[in-house]
Design a protein around this motif. Structure first.
Motif, PDB file in Angstrom:
ATOM      1  N   PHE A 153       4.629   6.814   1.513  1.00  0.00           N
ATOM      2  CA  PHE A 153       4.833   5.973   2.682  1.00  0.00           C
ATOM      3  C   PHE A 153       4.240   4.611   2.353  1.00  0.00           C
ATOM      4  CE2 PHE A 153       4.360  10.353   4.051  1.00  0.00           C
ATOM      5  CZ  PHE A 153       5.523  10.540   4.785  1.00  0.00           C
ATOM      6  N   CYS A 154       5.002   3.562   2.628  1.00  0.00           N
ATOM      7  CA  CYS A 154       4.594   2.213   2.228  1.00  0.00           C
ATOM      8  C   CYS A 154       4.277   1.338   3.433  1.00  0.00           C
ATOM      9  CB  CYS A 154       5.699   1.531   1.417  1.00  0.00           C
ATOM     10  SG  CYS A 154       6.096   2.345  -0.135  1.00  0.00           S
ATOM     11  N   LEU A 155       3.248   0.518   3.280  1.00  0.00           N
ATOM     12  CA  LEU A 155       2.939  -0.530   4.230  1.00  0.00           C
ATOM     13  C   LEU A 155       2.753  -1.828   3.458  1.00  0.00           C
ATOM     14  CD1 LEU A 155       0.251   1.151   6.545  1.00  0.00           C
ATOM     15  CD2 LEU A 155       2.660   0.750   7.084  1.00  0.00           C
ATOM     16  N   VAL A 156       3.262  -2.924   4.000  1.00  0.00           N
ATOM     17  CA  VAL A 156       3.051  -4.245   3.423  1.00  0.00           C
ATOM     18  C   VAL A 156       2.013  -4.955   4.281  1.00  0.00           C
ATOM     19  CG1 VAL A 156       4.099  -6.449   2.789  1.00  0.00           C
ATOM     20  CG2 VAL A 156       5.424  -4.322   2.572  1.00  0.00           C
ATOM     21  N   ASN A 179      -4.134  19.730   4.846  1.00  0.00           N
ATOM     22  CA  ASN A 179      -3.172  19.025   5.703  1.00  0.00           C
ATOM     23  C   ASN A 179      -3.471  17.542   5.836  1.00  0.00           C
ATOM     24  OD1 ASN A 179      -1.575  21.340   6.557  1.00  0.00           O
ATOM     25  ND2 ASN A 179      -3.427  22.007   7.601  1.00  0.00           N
ATOM     26  N   ARG A 180      -4.201  16.960   4.890  1.00  0.00           N
ATOM     27  CA  ARG A 180      -4.494  15.530   4.983  1.00  0.00           C
ATOM     28  C   ARG A 180      -3.187  14.743   4.851  1.00  0.00           C
ATOM     29  NH1 ARG A 180      -7.923  16.221  -0.376  1.00  0.00           N
ATOM     30  NH2 ARG A 180      -6.267  16.302  -1.910  1.00  0.00           N
ATOM     31  N   PRO A 181      -3.118  13.560   5.457  1.00  0.00           N
ATOM     32  CA  PRO A 181      -1.851  12.815   5.494  1.00  0.00           C
ATOM     33  C   PRO A 181      -1.415  12.247   4.153  1.00  0.00           C
ATOM     34  CG  PRO A 181      -3.618  11.563   6.520  1.00  0.00           C
ATOM     35  CD  PRO A 181      -4.165  12.925   6.265  1.00  0.00           C
ATOM     36  N   TYR A 182      -2.318  12.096   3.191  1.00  0.00           N
ATOM     37  CA  TYR A 182      -1.958  11.603   1.866  1.00  0.00           C
ATOM     38  C   TYR A 182      -3.039  12.015   0.880  1.00  0.00           C
ATOM     39  CZ  TYR A 182      -4.948   7.904   3.764  1.00  0.00           C
ATOM     40  OH  TYR A 182      -5.974   7.221   4.378  1.00  0.00           O
ATOM     41  N   MET A 194       0.859  -1.177   0.000  1.00  0.00           N
ATOM     42  CA  MET A 194       0.000   0.000   0.000  1.00  0.00           C
ATOM     43  C   MET A 194       0.898   1.230   0.000  1.00  0.00           C
ATOM     44  SD  MET A 194      -3.077  -1.227   2.487  1.00  0.00           S
ATOM     45  CE  MET A 194      -4.294  -0.654   1.339  1.00  0.00           C
ATOM     46  N   VAL A 195       0.806   2.014  -1.068  1.00  0.00           N
ATOM     47  CA  VAL A 195       1.659   3.187  -1.241  1.00  0.00           C
ATOM     48  C   VAL A 195       0.789   4.434  -1.086  1.00  0.00           C
ATOM     49  CG1 VAL A 195       3.314   4.340  -2.742  1.00  0.00           C
ATOM     50  CG2 VAL A 195       3.062   1.853  -2.866  1.00  0.00           C
ATOM     51  N   PHE A 196       0.953   5.125   0.020  1.00  0.00           N
ATOM     52  CA  PHE A 196       0.204   6.342   0.301  1.00  0.00           C
ATOM     53  C   PHE A 196       1.031   7.516  -0.199  1.00  0.00           C
ATOM     54  CE2 PHE A 196      -1.065   3.142   3.292  1.00  0.00           C
ATOM     55  CZ  PHE A 196      -2.432   3.300   3.433  1.00  0.00           C
ATOM     56  N   ALA A 197       0.484   8.269  -1.149  1.00  0.00           N
ATOM     57  CA  ALA A 197       1.257   9.305  -1.834  1.00  0.00           C
ATOM     58  C   ALA A 197       0.762  10.700  -1.495  1.00  0.00           C
ATOM     59  CB  ALA A 197       1.188   9.096  -3.345  1.00  0.00           C
ATOM     60  N   ARG A 198       1.722  11.585  -1.254  1.00  0.00           N
ATOM     61  CA  ARG A 198       1.424  13.008  -1.121  1.00  0.00           C
ATOM     62  C   ARG A 198       1.766  13.657  -2.460  1.00  0.00           C
ATOM     63  NH1 ARG A 198       0.612  15.018   3.978  1.00  0.00           N
ATOM     64  NH2 ARG A 198       1.195  17.069   3.212  1.00  0.00           N
TER      65      ARG A 198
END
Length: 235
Positions: free
Chosen positions: A225-228, A189-192, A138-142
């Motif tokens: 920011f990545c999460l597996v 200002n949302r996190p992604y 999961m790749v959360f992108a700004r």
């Protein structure tokens, strides 16, 4: 799921609305207890709620995360609830079991104050059929903007990242600009700004890709920011 959901981003034409909320486990539970409660007890409650066309739990497996990820992104899981339209979110929230059972139960196994919740619209891509040992990166992108173009740029760049060549498929969802999402700080200002989900046949390539991105952030066109996670589809 979260009782912070907002169901009034006027004017959106998205065909699928998604509530995405990375969350940490309750400090009273170890990871195994958190995962079991979410997968078994909370999932049973979710199946009885109306409005959703999909509900997936992404359990962030210990030992498979980027070693140098920032402390602010040490999450234990990501719930993803999908709705056909904004009215369906209201239907869910109006059901007595939502506030009567789902929200109180969520507080038993999560730190609800940690949720990095955002309302997203599905843009392109679909999830492949699940595989027994599969993992999802999961790749959360700004991205600084919302839209399909940012997602396609990110997906294209990720193809060149070590480990990403074995991906089974991907899906991009972008934050709804018409609504500040689920973050109480608002859209600015949302996190992604978007989420790219990438499915792999096993943990190793997903973890390798996440580690490569963490070690070389210039590999991708945006801050990410990545999460597996191991994915469990409930609805």
């Amino acid at each position: 799921m979260s009782d912070q959901m907002t169901a009034d981003p006027a004017g959106t034409t998205a065909s699928v609305i998604r509530s995405v909320a990375p969350v940490r486990r309750s400090k009273a539970l170890d990871w195994a207890e958190f995962s079991r409660h979410w997968r078994e007890e909370h999932a049973a409650i979710a199946r009885g709620l109306p409005g959703m066309v999909g509900y997936t739990q992404g359990h962030a497996m210990p030992g498979e995360q980027p070693a140098n990820r920032p402390l602010t992104w040490e999450y234990d899981g990501v719930p993803l609830a999908s709705f056909p339209d904004l009215a369906a979110i209201g239907t869910l929230r109006a059901h007595p079991d939502y506030h009567g059972r789902a929200v109180p139960d969520e507080a038993r196994f999560t730190d609800r104050s940690s949720m990095a919740a955002v309302l997203l619209a599905h843009c392109f891509g679909e999830a492949p059929a699940p595989v027994p040992e599969g993992r999802t990166l999961m790749v959360f992108a700004r991205t600084g903007s919302a839209g399909e173009r940012a997602g396609r740029a990110l997906a294209g760049a990720l193809n060149a990242v070590p480990g990403a060549g074995s991906a089974l498929g991907h899906r991009w969802s972008t934050a709804l600009d018409a609504d500040p999402g689920l973050s109480p700080r608002g859209a600015a200002n949302r996190p992604y700004d978007g989420l790219l989900e990438v499915w792999f046949p096993s943990a190793a390539p997903a973890t390798r890709a996440a580690q490569a991105v963490a070690a070389g952030p210039a590999l991708l066109p945006f801050e990410v920011f990545c999460l597996v996670v191991r994915e469990y589809r409930v609805v």
